[in-house]
Design a protein around this motif. Structure first.
Motif, mmCIF file in Angstrom:
data_model
loop_
_atom_site.group_PDB
_atom_site.id
_atom_site.type_symbol
_atom_site.label_atom_id
_atom_site.label_comp_id
_atom_site.label_asym_id
_atom_site.label_seq_id
_atom_site.Cartn_x
_atom_site.Cartn_y
_atom_site.Cartn_z
ATOM 1 N N VAL A 186 -122.247 -40.134 -10.152
ATOM 2 C CA VAL A 186 -121.520 -40.621 -10.108
ATOM 3 C C VAL A 186 -120.806 -41.832 -10.958
ATOM 4 N N GLY A 187 -121.769 -41.706 -11.985
ATOM 5 C CA GLY A 187 -122.283 -42.670 -12.955
ATOM 6 C C GLY A 187 -122.759 -43.709 -13.343
ATOM 7 N N PHE A 188 -123.030 -44.308 -12.730
ATOM 8 C CA PHE A 188 -123.917 -45.290 -11.972
ATOM 9 C C PHE A 188 -125.342 -45.377 -12.867
ATOM 10 N N GLU A 189 -126.500 -46.512 -13.616
ATOM 11 C CA GLU A 189 -127.282 -46.437 -14.494
ATOM 12 C C GLU A 189 -127.716 -47.892 -13.575
ATOM 13 N N SER A 190 -127.730 -47.946 -12.372
ATOM 14 C CA SER A 190 -129.183 -48.887 -12.128
ATOM 15 C C SER A 190 -128.560 -48.844 -10.086
ATOM 16 N N LEU A 191 -129.088 -48.337 -9.442
ATOM 17 C CA LEU A 191 -129.342 -48.184 -8.273
ATOM 18 C C LEU A 191 -129.231 -49.923 -7.580
ATOM 19 N N SER A 192 -129.870 -51.181 -7.990
ATOM 20 C CA SER A 192 -129.357 -52.017 -7.227
ATOM 21 C C SER A 192 -128.318 -52.453 -7.818
ATOM 22 N N TYR A 193 -126.920 -52.437 -8.282
ATOM 23 C CA TYR A 193 -125.651 -52.355 -8.854
ATOM 24 C C TYR A 193 -124.912 -51.838 -8.085
ATOM 25 N N PHE A 194 -125.951 -50.330 -7.431
ATOM 26 C CA PHE A 194 -124.766 -48.984 -7.199
ATOM 27 C C PHE A 194 -124.393 -49.889 -5.367
ATOM 28 N N ASN A 195 -125.677 -50.372 -4.743
ATOM 29 C CA ASN A 195 -125.627 -50.814 -3.756
ATOM 30 C C ASN A 195 -125.190 -52.332 -3.460
ATOM 31 N N LYS A 196 -125.278 -52.863 -4.436
ATOM 32 C CA LYS A 196 -123.983 -53.497 -4.185
ATOM 33 C C LYS A 196 -122.941 -53.543 -4.576
ATOM 34 N N LEU A 197 -122.469 -53.105 -5.509
ATOM 35 C CA LEU A 197 -121.069 -52.762 -5.485
ATOM 36 C C LEU A 197 -120.385 -51.567 -4.126
ATOM 37 N N PHE A 198 -121.348 -51.176 -3.904
ATOM 38 C CA PHE A 198 -120.854 -50.080 -2.814
ATOM 39 C C PHE A 198 -120.924 -51.324 -1.303
ATOM 40 N N LYS A 199 -121.531 -51.912 -1.277
ATOM 41 C CA LYS A 199 -121.339 -52.729 -0.257
ATOM 42 C C LYS A 199 -120.525 -53.787 -0.594
ATOM 43 N N GLN A 200 -120.003 -54.046 -1.684
ATOM 44 C CA GLN A 200 -118.749 -55.098 -1.782
ATOM 45 C C GLN A 200 -117.482 -54.293 -1.246
ATOM 46 N N HIS A 201 -117.478 -52.712 -1.729
ATOM 47 C CA HIS A 201 -116.313 -52.017 -1.264
ATOM 48 C C HIS A 201 -116.025 -51.488 -0.508
ATOM 49 N N VAL A 202 -117.358 -51.180 0.933
ATOM 50 C CA VAL A 202 -116.998 -50.497 2.022
ATOM 51 C C VAL A 202 -117.449 -51.542 3.267
ATOM 52 N N GLY A 203 -118.176 -52.321 2.890
ATOM 53 C CA GLY A 203 -118.570 -53.025 3.248
ATOM 54 C C GLY A 203 -119.833 -52.711 4.141
ATOM 55 N N GLU A 204 -121.334 -52.009 3.907
ATOM 56 C CA GLU A 204 -121.960 -51.450 4.526
ATOM 57 C C GLU A 204 -122.975 -50.850 3.315
ATOM 58 N N THR A 205 -124.204 -50.878 3.473
ATOM 59 C CA THR A 205 -124.516 -50.512 2.361
ATOM 60 C C THR A 205 -124.543 -48.657 2.326
ATOM 61 N N PRO A 206 -125.327 -48.027 1.011
ATOM 62 C CA PRO A 206 -125.080 -46.462 1.226
ATOM 63 C C PRO A 206 -125.641 -45.634 2.023
ATOM 64 N N SER A 207 -126.944 -46.592 2.247
ATOM 65 C CA SER A 207 -127.706 -45.784 3.554
ATOM 66 C C SER A 207 -127.442 -45.530 4.950
ATOM 67 N N GLU A 208 -126.452 -47.276 4.896
ATOM 68 C CA GLU A 208 -125.817 -47.317 6.616
ATOM 69 C C GLU A 208 -124.598 -46.656 6.578
ATOM 70 N N PHE A 209 -123.924 -46.251 5.575
ATOM 71 C CA PHE A 209 -122.706 -45.914 5.727
ATOM 72 C C PHE A 209 -122.861 -44.288 5.978
#
Length: 286
Positions: free
Chosen positions: A251-274
């Motif tokens: 989906v266009g992110f270059e960093s897994l740590s940034y993706f996880n951080k941003l996902f939690k900010q937007h969704v309220g949970e980590t990608p794995s939890e979601f």
């Protein structure tokens, strides 16, 4: 991609139409003069009505006013999706609803619908049940059902206004930039490094002017908008049980740590939890 005017055809002798469209792979950014009530049921999807761009989970009930641009709600949904759409003739509202004093609350509801209204709670539950029953009723019974639905919505406080200003088509057509053009660029390029200079050039603005314009129209920076779109796409892929690391780069992110951080900010949970929560929910339904 420019905004399209949808031409709606009605059966003779019918004041409205109730049907179940399916446009999953079609980017249909459109408007029509008919007021529309939409119910969509899916694990996750994109909601774009007027200037409001957000996501929904599980289900959504929306009242969309005359000439308000909106995107089809099943766009890019890869999981099971069910829709019921009810569209009302213009003259039905003008001739039957607006002149009747007893329908004053309904008239006020329809006057507000240009903001895009999202309903929830008990009102949503009752209306959805009535919509499903209307599919099997005769013309007269379904007409009474529609008036009952409008009355329920008109008297409900379980509602959220999606826009805080007028976003009817006149606003878009009078503007020098078509939102569809920008949306099309993001849809085509979100999986790679987007370039604000490139989209500014496409819509014939300098980069600073484009950034000011975009922030004014969406209340978001271009980068935030693109990242929000990427997160929504990531959620759809997570529901397909795809690998989180692969999704991050897909989906266009270059960093897994940034993706996880941003996902939690937007969704309220980590990608794995979601992923775990929603896949368990799907498995429990099978």
């Amino acid at each position: 991609m420019k905004i399209q005017k949808e031409i709606i055809e009605f059966e003779d002798g019918k004041s409205f139409k109730l049907f179940s469209p399916s446009l999953k792979n079609c980017f249909f950014w459109h408007y029509h003069p008919e007021i529309e009530l939409v119910y969509v049921e899916a694990s996750n999807g994109i909601r774009h009505v007027g200037k409001n761009i957000s996501d929904f989970r599980e289900s959504e009930l929306l009242l969309i006013g005359s000439n308000v641009p909106h995107l089809n709600f099943d766009y890019k949904i890869q999981t099971e999706c069910k829709q019921l759409v009810l569209q009302m003739r213009e003259n039905f509202l003008q001739d039957l609803i607006f002149p009747v004093p007893e329908f004053e609350n309904i008239k006020h509801l329809l006057d507000r619908s240009y903001l895009g209204l999202s309903f929830y709670g008990e009102a949503k539950k009752i209306v959805v049940e009535k919509l499903h029953r209307m599919k099997d009723e005769n013309s007269f019974e379904s007409l009474i059902g529609l008036i009952e639905i409008l009355n329920i919505l008109a008297n409900s406080d379980e509602v959220k206004e999606l826009n805080n200003e007028d976003t009817r088509i006149k606003w878009f057509l009078n503007d020098k930039i078509r939102m569809g053009t920008i949306y099309d660029y993001i849809n085509e390029n979100y999986d790679k490094k987007t370039n604000v200079n490139e989209i500014a050039q496409i819509v014939s603005l300098s980069t600073p002017a484009f950034c000011r314009y975009f922030k004014k129209q969406t209340n978001m920076t271009f980068t935030d908008f693109v990242n929000n779109y990427r997160i929504n796409q990531a959620k759809l892929l997570l529901l397909q049980n795809s690998c989180i690391t692969e999704i991050c780069f897909q989906v266009g992110f270059e960093s897994l740590s940034y993706f996880n951080k941003l996902f939690k900010q937007h969704v309220g949970e980590t990608p794995s939890e979601f992923k775990k929560k929603h896949l368990n929910k799907v498995e429990g339904m099978i």
